[in-house]
Design a protein around this motif. Structure first.
Motif, mmCIF file in Angstrom:
data_model
loop_
_atom_site.group_PDB
_atom_site.id
_atom_site.type_symbol
_atom_site.label_atom_id
_atom_site.label_comp_id
_atom_site.label_asym_id
_atom_site.label_seq_id
_atom_site.Cartn_x
_atom_site.Cartn_y
_atom_site.Cartn_z
ATOM 1 N N SER A 426 43.913 -9.066 41.387
ATOM 2 C CA SER A 426 44.800 -10.085 40.923
ATOM 3 C C SER A 426 44.440 -10.752 39.892
ATOM 4 C CB SER A 426 45.253 -10.720 42.162
ATOM 5 O OG SER A 426 46.277 -11.862 41.661
ATOM 6 N N GLU A 428 44.896 -13.913 39.603
ATOM 7 C CA GLU A 428 44.633 -15.273 40.479
ATOM 8 C C GLU A 428 43.214 -15.408 40.787
ATOM 9 O OE1 GLU A 428 47.089 -15.643 43.727
ATOM 10 O OE2 GLU A 428 49.007 -15.784 42.372
ATOM 11 N N GLN A 429 42.672 -16.674 40.939
ATOM 12 C CA GLN A 429 41.104 -16.719 41.111
ATOM 13 C C GLN A 429 41.120 -17.963 41.996
ATOM 14 O OE1 GLN A 429 38.980 -17.371 37.660
ATOM 15 N NE2 GLN A 429 39.058 -15.102 37.183
ATOM 16 N N GLY A 430 40.112 -18.140 43.187
ATOM 17 C CA GLY A 430 39.892 -19.118 43.869
ATOM 18 C C GLY A 430 38.686 -19.445 44.350
ATOM 19 N N SER A 441 37.593 -13.509 41.694
ATOM 20 C CA SER A 441 38.866 -13.203 41.709
ATOM 21 C C SER A 441 39.712 -12.745 42.924
ATOM 22 C CB SER A 441 39.041 -11.929 40.620
ATOM 23 O OG SER A 441 38.734 -12.522 39.184
ATOM 24 N N ARG A 442 40.914 -12.820 43.186
ATOM 25 C CA ARG A 442 41.470 -12.495 44.288
ATOM 26 C C ARG A 442 41.850 -10.830 44.117
ATOM 27 N NH1 ARG A 442 40.517 -16.374 47.601
ATOM 28 N NH2 ARG A 442 41.614 -18.505 46.801
#
Length: 475
Positions: A426, A428-430, A441-442
């Protein structure tokens, strides 16, 4: 009627009798220079002829200095060189007498008279002093090689030509004839070295190689001057001088290229050298020793001091000797022994390189998820764990899942590619709860078996696009 009279009667000028002996110098002086040519006319259109005619005074001075017996020529040259080395511009006769105090008075007077007649010395009767003429200054330039100390007489000719070319270019008096002479000398050296290589003689090759190396040093030192000559000729628009300088550069390059030929010839000679037994003495050592023996015939002294004693043997004696040779006991030849039987190799272990354990752990985790029937799992448990390096290695293994090229391989890599799991990253990162990785990264891992059994929830093109995304390394 004689042949000379007959030719004169026909109006044809008879050829003069040309002396061929040094004792006939008086008769030769009566001849003209043109009388030595077939047509009775000098080659006035030649440049060299014009240059010699322009320097007739210098030739006459050189002839006056070097004409006559060898001891007298040496005496004149010695006195002339000593006079030219005196620091005074005007020298009195008393000063000359003191300087040449070891020379007899009549000999000194004889030499000074010849130098005055050749206009090499000027006598000032009012002041009673001698002075050197400009002609003598030009002549000293011709005689300067006589007092130059060179380490090798063989290289003196090349060194003098190179010095003349470099010095004349520096002073701006370079003449094309100087380049002609230097090019001719390089051609002669090339032929000399080529003959040495073709001879195949080791000693001839080594002597020529030594001179070749000295010539290379001289030529390399003159390379800068040659380059400057070409650039100056291009700037001045002197096409002839530029052409001669470039031809000289080609002759120089041709000479430099002979280094490899010398190496090949010496290597061939080394291969042909023979070692005499186990003594370590080679044929080269023997030849070098024979060259140092003063009288080779002395080596045969005493070799024939004992006369030859002939031995007469009858036929029956030869027959008896032959029979005894066949009948005598001879040792039995050794029997041929069979090869020893083969032995079994001792037991051991073959150490082979194995892949890191992270791949097996990841495949084991995927197998547990498959048996449990999970359709989709978060990416973090499959990647994280251990150190940052181990997590990065697991992330690099994920693109192997479903790789069509790696599925046909055997081993752990092929098993990894044949797993029924795919990765979907994805954008998105978190943050992640790991000791070594703080941010990544997700993404998810989804099972292809469960997806095939359930109805399709997304277009196949989207899955294919997600599979081809570039893997992002954890940070």
């Amino acid at each position: 009627m004689t042949d000379h009279a007959a030719s004169a009667a026909r109006g044809v000028r008879a050829a003069p009798v040309i002396p061929v002996d040094d004792a006939a110098d008086t008769a030769a002086e009566a001849l003209r220079f043109e009388d030595y040519f077939r047509e009775g006319a000098a080659p006035t259109e030649a440049l060299l002829w014009w240059q010699l005619e322009r320097n007739e005074a210098l030739l006459a001075a050189l002839r006056a200095l070097c004409h006559g017996p060898a001891p007298l020529v040496r005496l004149r040259t010695w006195v002339f060189m000593e006079l030219m080395a005196l620091p005074e511009s005007r020298v009195a006769r008393d000063t000359l007498n003191r300087h040449f105090h070891t020379l007899r008075d009549e000999a000194l007077e004889l030499v000074l008279k010849r130098l005055r007649e050749a206009e090499l010395l000027a006598w000032d009767g009012s002041n009673q002093v001698y002075s050197v003429t400009p002609l003598a200054q030009r002549l000293i330039g011709l005689l300067s090689p006589l007092v130059q100390g060179n380490n090798s007489e063989q290289d003196a000719d090349l060194a003098a030509l190179l010095a003349n070319v470099a010095g004349a270019h520096t002073l701006g008096t370079l003449d094309p004839a100087q380049l002609h002479h230097l090019q001719a000398q390089l051609s002669r050296l090339y032929d000399e070295f080529a003959d040495a290589i073709a001879s195949g003689s080791e000693f001839h090759l080594r002597r020529a190689r030594q001179r070749f190396e000295r010539a290379l040093k001289l030529v390399e030192k003159a390379s800068e001057a040659l380059k400057a000559i070409i650039e100056q000729a291009e700037a001045d628009g002197n096409a002839r001088l530029e052409r001669l300088a470039r031809e000289l550069g080609l002759a120089q390059a041709r000479l430099l290229a002979m280094a490899s030929q010398f190496n090949r010839a010496l290597q061939q000679v080394d291969r042909q050298r023979v070692t005499l037994g186990s003594t370590g003495i080679t044929t080269t050592d023997v030849r070098r020793w024979l060259q140092n023996v003063p009288f080779l015939e002395n080596l045969s002294l005493g070799a024939l001091s004992r006369p030859v004693h002939p031995v007469l043997v009858a036929q029956h004696e030869l027959l008896d000797t032959t029979e005894a040779e066949f009948e005598r006991d001879r040792p039995k030849p050794p029997e041929v022994m069979a090869l020893p039987p083969g032995q079994a190799a001792p037991p051991g272990q073959l150490a082979v390189l194995s892949l890191p354990p992270e791949m097996d752990e990841l495949q084991a985790l995927l197998g547990i998820w498959t048996e449990a029937g999970h359709a989709q799992q978060d990416l973090a448990p499959a990647v994280l764990g251990g150190s940052y390096a181990r997590a990065a290695y697991r992330a690099q293994l994920l693109p192997l899942l479903g790789d069509p090229q790696a599925q046909h391989l055997s081993g752990a890599t092929g098993d990894m590619a044949r797993q029924p799991w795919r990765v979907r990253w994805s954008v998105e990162q978190g943050e992640v709860p790991d000791e070594y990785v703080e941010w990544m990264s997700r993404g998810v891992l989804y099972s292809t078996e469960v997806a095939a059994a359930a109805p399709a929830t997304a277009p196949a093109a989207d899955d294919k696009q997600d599979e081809n995304k570039t893997t992002s390394s954890p940070t």
